[in-house]
Design a protein around this motif. Structure first.
Motif, PDB file in Angstrom:
ATOM      1  N   ILE A   1     -11.457  -1.922  13.018  1.00  0.00           N
ATOM      2  CA  ILE A   1     -10.539  -1.437  14.052  1.00  0.00           C
ATOM      3  C   ILE A   1     -10.961  -0.046  14.512  1.00  0.00           C
ATOM      4  O   ILE A   1     -11.008   0.253  15.700  1.00  0.00           O
ATOM      5  CB  ILE A   1      -9.089  -1.427  13.515  1.00  0.00           C
ATOM      6  CG1 ILE A   1      -8.603  -2.859  13.349  1.00  0.00           C
ATOM      7  CG2 ILE A   1      -8.173  -0.652  14.448  1.00  0.00           C
ATOM      8  CD1 ILE A   1      -7.268  -2.989  12.665  1.00  0.00           C
ATOM      9  N   TYR A   2     -11.329   0.782  13.548  1.00  0.00           N
ATOM     10  CA  TYR A   2     -11.791   2.134  13.880  1.00  0.00           C
ATOM     11  C   TYR A   2     -13.004   2.071  14.806  1.00  0.00           C
ATOM     12  O   TYR A   2     -13.061   2.757  15.825  1.00  0.00           O
ATOM     13  CB  TYR A   2     -12.130   2.884  12.593  1.00  0.00           C
ATOM     14  CG  TYR A   2     -12.719   4.254  12.821  1.00  0.00           C
ATOM     15  CD1 TYR A   2     -11.896   5.346  13.086  1.00  0.00           C
ATOM     16  CD2 TYR A   2     -14.093   4.452  12.792  1.00  0.00           C
ATOM     17  CE1 TYR A   2     -12.426   6.590  13.309  1.00  0.00           C
ATOM     18  CE2 TYR A   2     -14.634   5.699  13.007  1.00  0.00           C
ATOM     19  CZ  TYR A   2     -13.805   6.772  13.264  1.00  0.00           C
ATOM     20  OH  TYR A   2     -14.336   8.011  13.500  1.00  0.00           O
TER      21      TYR A   2
ATOM     22  N   TYR B   1      -6.835   0.476  -4.126  1.00  0.00           N
ATOM     23  CA  TYR B   1      -8.153   0.612  -4.742  1.00  0.00           C
ATOM     24  C   TYR B   1      -9.237   0.295  -3.714  1.00  0.00           C
ATOM     25  O   TYR B   1     -10.219   1.042  -3.560  1.00  0.00           O
ATOM     26  CB  TYR B   1      -8.222  -0.358  -5.927  1.00  0.00           C
ATOM     27  CG  TYR B   1      -9.547  -0.472  -6.638  1.00  0.00           C
ATOM     28  CD1 TYR B   1     -10.163   0.649  -7.196  1.00  0.00           C
ATOM     29  CD2 TYR B   1     -10.174  -1.705  -6.778  1.00  0.00           C
ATOM     30  CE1 TYR B   1     -11.371   0.529  -7.872  1.00  0.00           C
ATOM     31  CE2 TYR B   1     -11.373  -1.831  -7.452  1.00  0.00           C
ATOM     32  CZ  TYR B   1     -11.973  -0.713  -7.984  1.00  0.00           C
ATOM     33  OH  TYR B   1     -13.171  -0.835  -8.646  1.00  0.00           O
ATOM     34  N   THR B   2      -9.033  -0.782  -2.974  1.00  0.00           N
ATOM     35  CA  THR B   2      -9.985  -1.172  -1.945  1.00  0.00           C
ATOM     36  C   THR B   2     -10.094  -0.106  -0.861  1.00  0.00           C
ATOM     37  O   THR B   2     -11.183   0.244  -0.416  1.00  0.00           O
ATOM     38  CB  THR B   2      -9.523  -2.493  -1.295  1.00  0.00           C
ATOM     39  OG1 THR B   2      -9.187  -3.399  -2.326  1.00  0.00           O
ATOM     40  CG2 THR B   2     -10.609  -3.083  -0.442  1.00  0.00           C
ATOM     41  N   TYR B   3      -8.939   0.404  -0.460  1.00  0.00           N
ATOM     42  CA  TYR B   3      -8.914   1.466   0.550  1.00  0.00           C
ATOM     43  C   TYR B   3      -9.731   2.656   0.082  1.00  0.00           C
ATOM     44  O   TYR B   3     -10.510   3.243   0.820  1.00  0.00           O
ATOM     45  CB  TYR B   3      -7.462   1.869   0.810  1.00  0.00           C
ATOM     46  CG  TYR B   3      -7.288   3.015   1.772  1.00  0.00           C
ATOM     47  CD1 TYR B   3      -7.408   2.824   3.137  1.00  0.00           C
ATOM     48  CD2 TYR B   3      -6.984   4.296   1.306  1.00  0.00           C
ATOM     49  CE1 TYR B   3      -7.240   3.864   4.022  1.00  0.00           C
ATOM     50  CE2 TYR B   3      -6.799   5.343   2.182  1.00  0.00           C
ATOM     51  CZ  TYR B   3      -6.932   5.126   3.538  1.00  0.00           C
ATOM     52  OH  TYR B   3      -6.762   6.172   4.410  1.00  0.00           O
ATOM     53  N   LYS B   4      -9.589   3.006  -1.199  1.00  0.00           N
ATOM     54  CA  LYS B   4     -10.333   4.148  -1.729  1.00  0.00           C
ATOM     55  C   LYS B   4     -11.831   3.851  -1.777  1.00  0.00           C
ATOM     56  O   LYS B   4     -12.642   4.730  -1.505  1.00  0.00           O
ATOM     57  CB  LYS B   4      -9.840   4.485  -3.133  1.00  0.00           C
ATOM     58  CG  LYS B   4      -8.514   5.214  -3.153  1.00  0.00           C
ATOM     59  CD  LYS B   4      -8.205   5.569  -4.579  1.00  0.00           C
ATOM     60  CE  LYS B   4      -6.897   6.300  -4.741  1.00  0.00           C
ATOM     61  NZ  LYS B   4      -6.638   6.540  -6.162  1.00  0.00           N
ATOM     62  N   ILE B   5     -12.195   2.616  -2.149  1.00  0.00           N
ATOM     63  CA  ILE B   5     -13.623   2.275  -2.178  1.00  0.00           C
ATOM     64  C   ILE B   5     -14.213   2.431  -0.782  1.00  0.00           C
ATOM     65  O   ILE B   5     -15.325   2.923  -0.604  1.00  0.00           O
ATOM     66  CB  ILE B   5     -13.822   0.821  -2.674  1.00  0.00           C
ATOM     67  CG1 ILE B   5     -13.462   0.720  -4.156  1.00  0.00           C
ATOM     68  CG2 ILE B   5     -15.263   0.376  -2.475  1.00  0.00           C
ATOM     69  CD1 ILE B   5     -13.538  -0.686  -4.691  1.00  0.00           C
TER      70      ILE B   5
ATOM     71  N   GLN C   1      -4.151  -6.434   7.917  1.00  0.00           N
ATOM     72  CA  GLN C   1      -4.806  -5.689   8.994  1.00  0.00           C
ATOM     73  C   GLN C   1      -5.351  -4.367   8.457  1.00  0.00           C
ATOM     74  O   GLN C   1      -6.375  -3.874   8.903  1.00  0.00           O
ATOM     75  CB  GLN C   1      -3.811  -5.437  10.139  1.00  0.00           C
ATOM     76  CG  GLN C   1      -4.489  -5.217  11.482  1.00  0.00           C
ATOM     77  CD  GLN C   1      -3.528  -4.821  12.576  1.00  0.00           C
ATOM     78  OE1 GLN C   1      -2.405  -4.414  12.344  1.00  0.00           O
ATOM     79  NE2 GLN C   1      -3.964  -4.938  13.811  1.00  0.00           N
ATOM     80  N   LEU C   2      -4.679  -3.855   7.442  1.00  0.00           N
ATOM     81  CA  LEU C   2      -5.073  -2.599   6.820  1.00  0.00           C
ATOM     82  C   LEU C   2      -6.511  -2.644   6.308  1.00  0.00           C
ATOM     83  O   LEU C   2      -7.246  -1.676   6.376  1.00  0.00           O
ATOM     84  CB  LEU C   2      -4.074  -2.321   5.687  1.00  0.00           C
ATOM     85  CG  LEU C   2      -4.441  -1.529   4.458  1.00  0.00           C
ATOM     86  CD1 LEU C   2      -4.845  -0.127   4.830  1.00  0.00           C
ATOM     87  CD2 LEU C   2      -3.259  -1.458   3.544  1.00  0.00           C
ATOM     88  N   LEU C   3      -6.922  -3.823   5.799  1.00  0.00           N
ATOM     89  CA  LEU C   3      -8.262  -3.917   5.226  1.00  0.00           C
ATOM     90  C   LEU C   3      -9.331  -4.057   6.291  1.00  0.00           C
ATOM     91  O   LEU C   3     -10.506  -3.870   6.024  1.00  0.00           O
ATOM     92  CB  LEU C   3      -8.338  -5.097   4.263  1.00  0.00           C
ATOM     93  CG  LEU C   3      -7.545  -4.878   2.990  1.00  0.00           C
ATOM     94  CD1 LEU C   3      -7.601  -6.090   2.111  1.00  0.00           C
ATOM     95  CD2 LEU C   3      -8.057  -3.665   2.256  1.00  0.00           C
TER      96      LEU C   3
ATOM     97  N   PHE D   1       0.811  -1.209   0.000  1.00  0.00           N
ATOM     98  CA  PHE D   1       0.000   0.000   0.000  1.00  0.00           C
ATOM     99  C   PHE D   1       0.851   1.268   0.000  1.00  0.00           C
ATOM    100  O   PHE D   1       0.639   2.173  -0.800  1.00  0.00           O
ATOM    101  CB  PHE D   1      -0.913  -0.011   1.220  1.00  0.00           C
ATOM    102  CG  PHE D   1      -1.790   1.186   1.339  1.00  0.00           C
ATOM    103  CD1 PHE D   1      -3.026   1.213   0.723  1.00  0.00           C
ATOM    104  CD2 PHE D   1      -1.402   2.299   2.077  1.00  0.00           C
ATOM    105  CE1 PHE D   1      -3.849   2.315   0.823  1.00  0.00           C
ATOM    106  CE2 PHE D   1      -2.216   3.403   2.175  1.00  0.00           C
ATOM    107  CZ  PHE D   1      -3.439   3.413   1.552  1.00  0.00           C
ATOM    108  N   ASN D   2       1.834   1.304   0.911  1.00  0.00           N
ATOM    109  CA  ASN D   2       2.632   2.524   1.060  1.00  0.00           C
ATOM    110  C   ASN D   2       3.331   2.938  -0.233  1.00  0.00           C
ATOM    111  O   ASN D   2       3.351   4.111  -0.582  1.00  0.00           O
ATOM    112  CB  ASN D   2       3.685   2.329   2.156  1.00  0.00           C
ATOM    113  CG  ASN D   2       3.118   2.611   3.534  1.00  0.00           C
ATOM    114  OD1 ASN D   2       1.909   2.639   3.705  1.00  0.00           O
ATOM    115  ND2 ASN D   2       3.980   2.829   4.503  1.00  0.00           N
ATOM    116  N   ASN D   3       3.927   1.958  -0.939  1.00  0.00           N
ATOM    117  CA  ASN D   3       4.691   2.292  -2.142  1.00  0.00           C
ATOM    118  C   ASN D   3       3.823   2.987  -3.180  1.00  0.00           C
ATOM    119  O   ASN D   3       4.317   3.783  -3.965  1.00  0.00           O
ATOM    120  CB  ASN D   3       5.301   1.031  -2.754  1.00  0.00           C
ATOM    121  CG  ASN D   3       6.578   0.638  -2.038  1.00  0.00           C
ATOM    122  OD1 ASN D   3       6.772   1.012  -0.879  1.00  0.00           O
ATOM    123  ND2 ASN D   3       7.431  -0.097  -2.711  1.00  0.00           N
ATOM    124  N   ILE D   4       2.550   2.670  -3.217  1.00  0.00           N
ATOM    125  CA  ILE D   4       1.656   3.321  -4.162  1.00  0.00           C
ATOM    126  C   ILE D   4       1.121   4.618  -3.574  1.00  0.00           C
ATOM    127  O   ILE D   4       1.246   5.691  -4.166  1.00  0.00           O
ATOM    128  CB  ILE D   4       0.471   2.395  -4.511  1.00  0.00           C
ATOM    129  CG1 ILE D   4       0.964   1.068  -5.054  1.00  0.00           C
ATOM    130  CG2 ILE D   4      -0.479   3.083  -5.470  1.00  0.00           C
ATOM    131  CD1 ILE D   4       1.689   1.145  -6.360  1.00  0.00           C
TER     132      ILE D   4
END
Lengths: 524, 314
Positions: free
Chosen positions: B156-157, A478-482, B149-151, A450-453
């Motif tokens: 977690i929040y 992408y998932t994080y943004k969704i 864990q990020l997903l 994730f970080n590298n992007i």
């Protein structure tokens, strides 16, 4: 065993320090602290009426006490419990929750529970009544300091409105001046300064008047009758549009929908089965960006691993020459990118690759849009990731090269093998035995890097045919943004479904990797 | 950090074990020097640039150059606040860099220490005891760890949000909350690595201590941990660096400037005031890189010594 005996001398001294009473005292003190904390937490929890949490706390504390006070059979648990508590709370439960969410429609517009959504729709659907009934309003406080509305209708009738309802008051109990009620018996009109402090209270103030209608203040001196545009019919379990009687039925996916497809906002959170997974396959709006992102994730992870391995191996072969001068210095300098925390390096590269002022463009007298053109951004992301990863493969390859018995190489050379032949037939296969599992692990790591992007391009630049996915977005960003992209609508259900797909992909890759190593054999 | 990278750290000793032979002439090796030099230039180019920018008088991105035009400490001053004589928070009005740095050290340091403790305890159980569910337990650890864990950050929040309603000190925008969330990932790969190392410590050592009347707890603290010091140091460092790098969870849990960690703080800092704050940013990067780099340098030697000495070989 001579080394072992020597090693024992310090430990034996430590053991005596921890033995008998001292160890027991430490144990009792720690256990008392845990219990003292639990009791304090129990008091706080009961103050907040969190009964379920209190029950859980009591259970966990009792379990801890039992485990540490029992003598024998709980022995392994004594060592496993501390880590397991954190693992359960912040890994297992969140993962279970995420898997659960993947089968719901949890998203913007589907956050509330069903009953909350119905109440919300009833509230939101209130609009000014067709007959336009309105009141002159004076804000007052009752003897009990409660905020009330003193209302005067067009024909001169006076009322007191409270959140409980509307009550008429006789003319002789009020004085009317300038078209509004100036005073009323038992009530004190609010003065100027007080008005400022009731803004929020007033904005949600409603006086129900039956039939779903309500009187709502408009500013500080008038109020209007509002009537619902939708009415909930509990018997049919559906909303009725008041003006034409159109029925909005529960569509089973968290929304009330009319026969013609019109939908009432908001919906509610509900289980939708495999629908999120189905959307990834069937919905063109999701499938096309998802496939692009998936493909790019594979390309990104693969090329980073192979380029890094190739360059790392090249450097390792270069330096793997006994007696080469400055060998140690080279090695120390080459692994510096590995010693710098990656987030710092990524933020720095973002600056170096800036197309206007960036050092890279100025050094080469180019004006390449490193981070703002889709293809250049992809190149940049790969190059920077390779820069970060090469030192690792350099170290690994160097270690592996040095563990290859030199007799093997020498024998091959004696047999007349050329340098390239020896490398292809002897060195590389032996090297890969050690490095291949690490390459697979590195692939799994970069698959989710994730970080590298995100710290380099933020997933951008934007692709014009997708509102969410950018050119350099990998699945995880992408998932994080969704899930979190503000302003574009958040879809936790879909994000969680993709998270599960990522989990399966990475799990499979790792399973293959592990089946090829001997790690599992030690478990017997 | 990945399993692979952890293993690389453990692979270091073989590098040091190599024998030094007679130095060969420069004529045969010129290409080796050429390749190595090109590699070094590429590896050091950004580093050199940041060092230069940190001491450069012109603090804009466009004014940066490899050799500073005028040497100055102004960038560091503006990073720590220009009015050096005022006290309290007023000093850090430009950025809260010192807070970010301190927060990062507290969170990464705390997480690293507790991670070592928790995973060592678990690894000891897995290495020394034979109990029902042992194999399942280790495989489960591995499986759970593969779910990023990020997903699960939404969950977690929500957990931290609800906990904070009752216990403020581990609610949103607190450092202890962040630490205990990170501890959720303390077991897993770390336990696997440590178990592997504990397995190499001969169990005769435990047994002789047990014969002398030591309890399992005493064996753990007195025999196994001291002998496992090198691997404990490696795990601590890996945990420290990966916690230091963590961005998403920190950005979700921490809300105010004073509580940010370095990745969250610097990311915002450069995102908002990019080109005009290049100098102070470079200074900040330079300082932020020091703890990890020092630990890294220290670890390399420690590991090599620790693994090559006889103590752990039995």
């Amino acid at each position: 065993m001579s080394a072992g005996t020597r090693a024992l001398s310090l430990p034996t001294r430590l053991i005596s320090a921890f033995s008998g009473t001292v160890g027991l005292v430490i144990k009792i003190v720690l256990l008392s602290l845990v219990n003292a904390f639990a009791i304090w937490a129990a008091v706080v929890l009961s103050d907040h009426h969190k009964w379920r949490a209190l029950g859980l706390l009591a259970f966990v504390t009792a379990a801890i006490d039992a485990i540490y006070l029992t003598r024998r059979w709980t022995l392994p648990l004594k060592f496993l419990i501390p880590g397991t508590i954190f693992l359960l709370a912040f890994q297992v439960i969140p993962v279970a929750y995420t898997i659960n969410v993947a089968f719901t429609n949890y998203s913007t517009g589907h956050i509330l529970s069903r009953s909350e959504a119905i109440a919300n729709i009833e509230q939101n659907s209130l609009t000014e009544a067709g007959n336009g009934a309105s009141y002159a309003m004076t804000l007052m406080r009752s003897d009990k300091h409660q905020l009330v509305l003193a209302l005067l209708d067009n024909s001169g009738h006076a009322f007191i409105g409270t959140p409980d309802g509307l009550r008429p008051i006789p003319r002789d109990q009020v004085t009317i001046a300038g078209g509004t009620i100036a005073s009323a018996q038992g009530y004190t009109p609010l003065k100027g300064t007080e008005l400022g402090s009731i803004d929020t209270e007033l904005s949600s103030y409603k006086v129900p008047v039956g039939g779903g209608k309500a009187i709502e203040p408009q500013g500080f001196d008038s109020a209007v009758v509002l009537e619902p545009t939708y009415r909930f019919d509990a018997r049919k379990d559906a909303f009725v549009r008041v003006k034409d009687g159109v029925l909005f039925k529960d569509n089973g996916r968290g929304s009330f929908v009319a026969a013609n497809g019109a939908e009432i906002e908001p919906g509610w959170k509900t289980y939708v089965g495999m629908r999120n997974f189905g959307r990834i396959i069937h919905s063109p709006l999701i499938r096309s960006p998802f496939l692009k992102v998936f493909l790019w994730t594979m390309v990104f992870a693969t090329s980073v691993v192979f380029l890094s391995f190739a360059l790392g191996l090249l450097l390792a072969i270069t330096l793997n020459k006994p007696g080469l001068s400055f060998q140690r210095t080279y090695r120390a300098l080459l692994i510096i990118p590995y010693a710098v925390p990656a987030f710092l390096a990524l933020l720095v590269w973002q600056g170096l690759l800036n197309d206007d002022f960036g050092v890279v463009n100025r050094a080469f007298h180019t004006s390449i849009p490193w981070l703002f053109d889709p293809n250049w951004a992809r190149v940049s992301v790969i190059l920077v990731s390779v820069w970060l990863t090469v030192p690792y493969f350099f170290l690994v390859s160097l270690g592996a090269l040095q563990s290859i018995p030199s007799e093997l190489i020498e024998a091959a050379e004696v047999d007349g093998g050329g340098a390239w032949q020896v490398f292809r037939k002897i060195t590389l296969p032996l090297l890969l035995v050690a490095v291949a599992p690490l390459m697979i692990a590195s692939f799994a790591f970069n698959f989710n890097n994730f970080n590298n992007i995100y710290l380099l391009t933020g997933g951008g630049p934007a692709l014009n045919n997708s509102p969410v996915a950018g050119a350099t977005d990998i699945l995880i960003s992408y998932t994080y943004k969704i899930a979190f992209a503000a302003g574009k609508g958040q879809d936790y259900g879909l994000a969680s479904a993709i998270a599960i797909l990522i989990f399966i992909t990475v799990g499979t890759i790792s399973a293959i990797s592990f089946s090829r190593t001997k790690a599992l054999e030690n478990l017997a | 950090m990945s399993t692979a990278e952890r293993q690389a750290e453990l692979a270091l000793p073989s590098v040091a074990e190599r024998r030094r032979k007679k130095r060969s002439g420069f004529a045969d090796n010129w290409w080796r020097h050429l390749v190595a030099l090109i590699g070094v230039v590429i590896a050091l180019f950004p580093v050199a640039y940041i060092v230069s920018a940190a001491f450069n008088g012109d603090n804009s991105l466009s004014g940066s150059s490899l050799i500073p035009r005028q040497l100055t400490l102004d960038n560091f001053r503006s990073l720590f606040g220009t009015q050096r004589h005022t006290t309290g928070h007023a000093t850090f009005q430009n950025a809260h860099y010192l807070s970010w740095f301190g927060n990062s050290m507290i969170v990464a340091g705390g997480t690293a220490l507790l991670t070592v403790l928790l995973s060592a305890l678990a690894a000891y159980a897995f290495s020394r005891f034979r109990f029902r569910g042992r194999r399942m337990g280790m495989l489960t650890l591995l499986l759970i760890q593969m779910f990023p864990q990020l997903l699960a950050v939404v969950a977690i929040y929500l957990i931290v949000l609800n906990t904070g309603d009752v216990f403020r000190f581990i609610g949103l925008n607190t450092l202890p909350a962040l630490i205990i969330v990170y501890l959720g990932g303390a077991m897993g790969v770390n336990t696997w690595l440590m178990k592997g190392f504990f397995d190499t410590i001969p169990s005769e050592l435990d047994e002789s201590a047990r014969v002398d009347g030591a309890t399992p707890a005493q064996v753990f603290w007195g025999v196994v941990l001291p002998l496992a010091a090198p691997v404990l140091a490696v795990i601590a460092l890996i945990s420290f660096i990966s916690t230091l790098n963590e961005f998403v969870i920190a950005s979700v849990i921490l809300e105010t400037q004073q509580k940010f960690t370095l990745p969250v703080g610097l990311w915002q800092f450069i995102d908002q005031k990019y080109s005009e704050h290049w100098g102070p940013f470079a200074a900040g990067v330079l300082i932020a890189a020091i703890p990890a780099a020092l630990l890294f340098a220290f670890l390399q030697r420690y590991i090599v010594e620790g693994l090559t000495q006889g103590a752990v070989k039995g």
